[in-house]
Design a protein around this motif. Structure first.
Motif, PDB file in Angstrom:
ATOM      1  N   LYS A 420       1.071   6.243  -8.922  1.00  0.00           N
ATOM      2  CA  LYS A 420       0.079   7.129  -8.314  1.00  0.00           C
ATOM      3  C   LYS A 420      -0.910   6.277  -7.532  1.00  0.00           C
ATOM      4  CE  LYS A 420      -3.279  10.752  -9.419  1.00  0.00           C
ATOM      5  NZ  LYS A 420      -3.927  11.518 -10.516  1.00  0.00           N
ATOM      6  N   ILE A 421      -0.992   6.550  -6.238  1.00  0.00           N
ATOM      7  CA  ILE A 421      -1.888   5.811  -5.359  1.00  0.00           C
ATOM      8  C   ILE A 421      -3.006   6.747  -4.908  1.00  0.00           C
ATOM      9  CG2 ILE A 421      -2.081   4.437  -3.265  1.00  0.00           C
ATOM     10  CD1 ILE A 421      -0.215   3.234  -5.342  1.00  0.00           C
ATOM     11  N   LYS A 425      -7.357  14.899  -4.256  1.00  0.00           N
ATOM     12  CA  LYS A 425      -6.355  15.536  -3.407  1.00  0.00           C
ATOM     13  C   LYS A 425      -5.640  14.548  -2.487  1.00  0.00           C
ATOM     14  CE  LYS A 425      -8.781  19.978  -3.275  1.00  0.00           C
ATOM     15  NZ  LYS A 425      -9.372  21.019  -2.405  1.00  0.00           N
ATOM     16  N   ASN A 426      -6.196  13.353  -2.364  1.00  0.00           N
ATOM     17  CA  ASN A 426      -5.625  12.381  -1.417  1.00  0.00           C
ATOM     18  C   ASN A 426      -4.620  11.432  -2.060  1.00  0.00           C
ATOM     19  OD1 ASN A 426      -7.280  13.335   0.692  1.00  0.00           O
ATOM     20  ND2 ASN A 426      -8.994  12.082  -0.061  1.00  0.00           N
ATOM     21  N   HIS A 427      -4.260  11.672  -3.307  1.00  0.00           N
ATOM     22  CA  HIS A 427      -3.350  10.738  -3.966  1.00  0.00           C
ATOM     23  C   HIS A 427      -1.914  10.939  -3.477  1.00  0.00           C
ATOM     24  CE1 HIS A 427      -2.612  14.268  -6.556  1.00  0.00           C
ATOM     25  NE2 HIS A 427      -1.425  13.709  -6.763  1.00  0.00           N
ATOM     26  N   ARG A 428      -1.149   9.885  -3.626  1.00  0.00           N
ATOM     27  CA  ARG A 428       0.284   9.911  -3.283  1.00  0.00           C
ATOM     28  C   ARG A 428       1.069   9.332  -4.448  1.00  0.00           C
ATOM     29  NH1 ARG A 428       1.244   6.196   1.475  1.00  0.00           N
ATOM     30  NH2 ARG A 428      -0.369   4.960   0.437  1.00  0.00           N
ATOM     31  N   TRP A 429       2.342   9.707  -4.521  1.00  0.00           N
ATOM     32  CA  TRP A 429       3.248   9.139  -5.504  1.00  0.00           C
ATOM     33  C   TRP A 429       4.273   8.292  -4.760  1.00  0.00           C
ATOM     34  CZ3 TRP A 429       2.209   9.497 -10.554  1.00  0.00           C
ATOM     35  CH2 TRP A 429       1.357  10.510 -10.983  1.00  0.00           C
ATOM     36  N   LEU A 430       4.354   7.019  -5.106  1.00  0.00           N
ATOM     37  CA  LEU A 430       5.236   6.094  -4.396  1.00  0.00           C
ATOM     38  C   LEU A 430       6.269   5.507  -5.356  1.00  0.00           C
ATOM     39  CD1 LEU A 430       2.686   4.045  -2.227  1.00  0.00           C
ATOM     40  CD2 LEU A 430       3.912   6.157  -1.643  1.00  0.00           C
TER      41      LEU A 430
END
Length: 587
Positions: A420-421, A425-430
């Motif tokens: 989780k980056i 609401k601005n997080h991303r999963w990479l």
């Protein structure tokens, strides 16, 4: 650098010597003359796999020798001496043989070494780039590796830091998976241990108790028999009735001898000995009487002992042959139970460690991505500049560095869940791997206004060769190796682009030793040293030899490469023109 390569019995080469100097050396020759055997020979010296099929027909083995000038390469000297080889005047002789039966031998400084050792000494000195590298560089992994190599120490350090964290995270996840996956088995083991330890604790055995109670039970069980035997023994020694006994018989014998002791010293001695026996028998009779008196019949105690022994036997049937072994099992079991009971704490500890490592991995991955992005811009600019010089002035290389985004996992507790980056609401999963968070792809916009496309889609055969050569030249400039070998990487190229390829290779040769196998006269014209592979035949056996060309011979060889003719005035004039252009370009 490499000073000399000697080849014998390899392919169509019967015996040839290639002397190498600084600068650019080109190898040319007709198709099938054996140019590729030079690259094959180098591959053998670099520890590559030997092929028995490459041994020349009629020869027992192929042999390749190389002379390395190691005066400015302390690592090579050290590695040679560690391998048991010798360094003579700063030079190291390396060799490789491949037998027709398939056996291979390697030598460093005259010492026989494993092939892997030969490769560890020589492979850091030479970088070989061939047409196969074009296909290799079309693979995403190779493109990422090329970018990382271009990024130098800055990227290498970030990769190392990321890899260390990744390895630690993998270790923690494996342990966590083991603890949680086998939780049921471990709980069952803990229950069995608790039950067993409870049984042992309930009985509370003492060390050696089983042996002591066995002896006591035996005595209590035979109390009457023992008492009867003791009474009979006492009666035999000293009877209270008028029955014959041992003391009475001894006393009679002693009185008989005492009556005659004055007449014979021997009789007196015997009488004294009987007196001693009489005293001993009196003591023994008293002890036997005491023993008989002490023996009691105690059914209650016998019952207690029997019950205790039964309880101890129940333990020895399950946990050890003896009570001492049962106590040892209980000690070990208590330690194991403590370990199993701490699983819940260990799981929480591992989960916390995993969370910490995932956060650290995300941070290290983003730092690596940023460094790769910076390097990607520099690599794209450098390769695009090279393409301009290779008659592709409107071509533009793009190095695309992107993260591998994915959907959110059902739970972050899932093994190998994405990272989780960011937050909110601005997080991303990479997704992540052992090499970072990134996918790297080389894209080419061949013309002005065209969209960048993957290399295998955005370039023709000739353009692809030039792109690959531009990449290799740029990467070579960042490589620490002193010698570069290019094996017909200019295939599919001609005209002005070929001249520019020669110019680029000559520029690279200013700071490194460069060996090029080529079929292009425009490239060969830039050589500092020109070697021709000549093929001869006696009607039965074909062989190939290497010849260093002088100026006149170079003109004839270039004219052959240009027009297939060696005596054509026009071809000779064109060859001279090429040589003049090359000389002017190298000034």
């Amino acid at each position: 650098m490499l000073e000399e390569i000697r080849i014998s019995g390899l392919g169509i080469i019967e015996s040839s010597t290639l002397e190498l100097g600084p600068g650019l050396t080109v190898v040319t020759g007709e198709t099938g003359a054996g140019k590729t055997m030079i690259v094959t020979a180098l591959g053998l010296l670099l520890g590559g796999r030997g092929d028995a099929g490459s041994v020349r027909k009629g020869k027992k083995a192929a042999r390749v020798e190389g002379v390395i000038d190691a005066r400015l390469l302390p690592g090579v000297i050290e590695a040679t001496e560690e391998a048991g080889g010798e360094v003579e005047e700063g030079r190291v002789l390396v060799a490789r043989t491949v037998a027709a039966e398939g056996r291979a031998r390697a030598y460093v400084g005259g010492a026989t070494v494993p092939v892997a050792t030969l490769g560890s000494v020589t492979s850091p000195l030479v970088a070989v780039h061939g047409q196969s590298d074009q296909h290799r560089l079309l693979q995403p992994r190779a493109q990422r590796d090329s970018l990382d190599r271009f990024g130098g120490d800055a990227v290498a350090k970030l990769i190392a830091a990321y890899s260390d964290i990744h390895a630690e995270l993998q270790k923690v996840e494996r342990e966590l998976d083991e603890v949680t996956t086998h939780a049921r088995e471990r709980a069952q083991e803990a229950d069995l241990l608790r039950f067993g330890l409870g049984e042992v604790e309930e009985v509370s055995p003492e060390s050696g108790e089983d042996v002591t109670l066995a002896q006591e039970e035996e005595k209590l069980g035979y109390a009457d028999t023992l008492r009867t035997a003791a009474e009979q023994a006492r009666e035999a020694l000293s009877s209270e009735v008028d029955a014959p006994d041992a003391l009475g018989a001894i006393s009679a014998a002693r009185q008989a001898l005492d009556g005659v002791r004055d007449h014979d010293p021997d009789a007196a001695s015997l009488a004294d000995r009987l007196a001693e026996v009489s005293y001993l028998l009196s003591d023994l009779a008293a002890d036997v009487a005491s023993y008989a008196t002490a023996i009691e019949t105690d059914p209650a105690r016998l019952s207690v002992v029997s019950e205790r022994r039964a309880a101890l036997t129940a333990l020895t049937r399950k946990y050890g042959e003896t009570i001492d072994e049962v106590l040892a099992w209980a000690e070990t079991g208590a330690k194991r139970l403590l370990e199993l009971d701490s699983d819940d704490d260990r799981i929480e500890e591992l989960r916390g460690e995993r969370t910490r490592l995932r956060a650290a991995l995300a941070e290290a991955g983003l730092a690596l991505s940023a460094a790769r992005t910076d390097a990607a811009g520099a690599l794209a600019e450098a390769v695009s500049d090279e393409l301009t010089g290779l008659a592709m002035p409107h071509a533009r290389l793009v190095v695309d560095v992107r993260q591998k985004e994915t959907d959110a996992p059902a739970s972050e507790d899932e093994p190998h869940a994405p990272l989780k980056i960011g937050s909110g609401k601005n997080h991303r999963w990479l997704r992540y791997g052992s090499n970072g968070l990134d996918e790297v792809e080389l894209l080419l916009a061949a013309n002005t206004g065209s969209e960048p496309r993957p290399l295998h889609k955005g370039a023709s055969g000739g353009e692809l060769s030039r792109v690959m050569l531009a990449i290799e030249v740029v990467l070579a400039a960042t490589s620490p190796v002193p010698t570069f070998v290019f094996d017909e990487v200019d295939a599919g190229v001609g005209g002005t682009a070929a001249v520019e390829i020669g110019r680029r290779l000559a520029h690279l040769a200013r700071t490194a030793q460069v060996l090029v196998v080529t079929h292009l006269p425009q490239v060969a014209a830039f050589a500092d040293h020109h070697v021709a592979v000549e093929k001869t035949s006696d009607g039965v056996v074909t062989s190939s030899g290497l010849t260093v060309l002088d100026d006149e011979s170079r003109e004839r060889e270039l004219s052959r490469m240009l027009a297939g003719l060696t005596a054509s005035d026009t071809a000779i004039a064109h060859a001279r023109e090429l040589l003049e252009v090359a000389r002017a370009a190298k000034v």
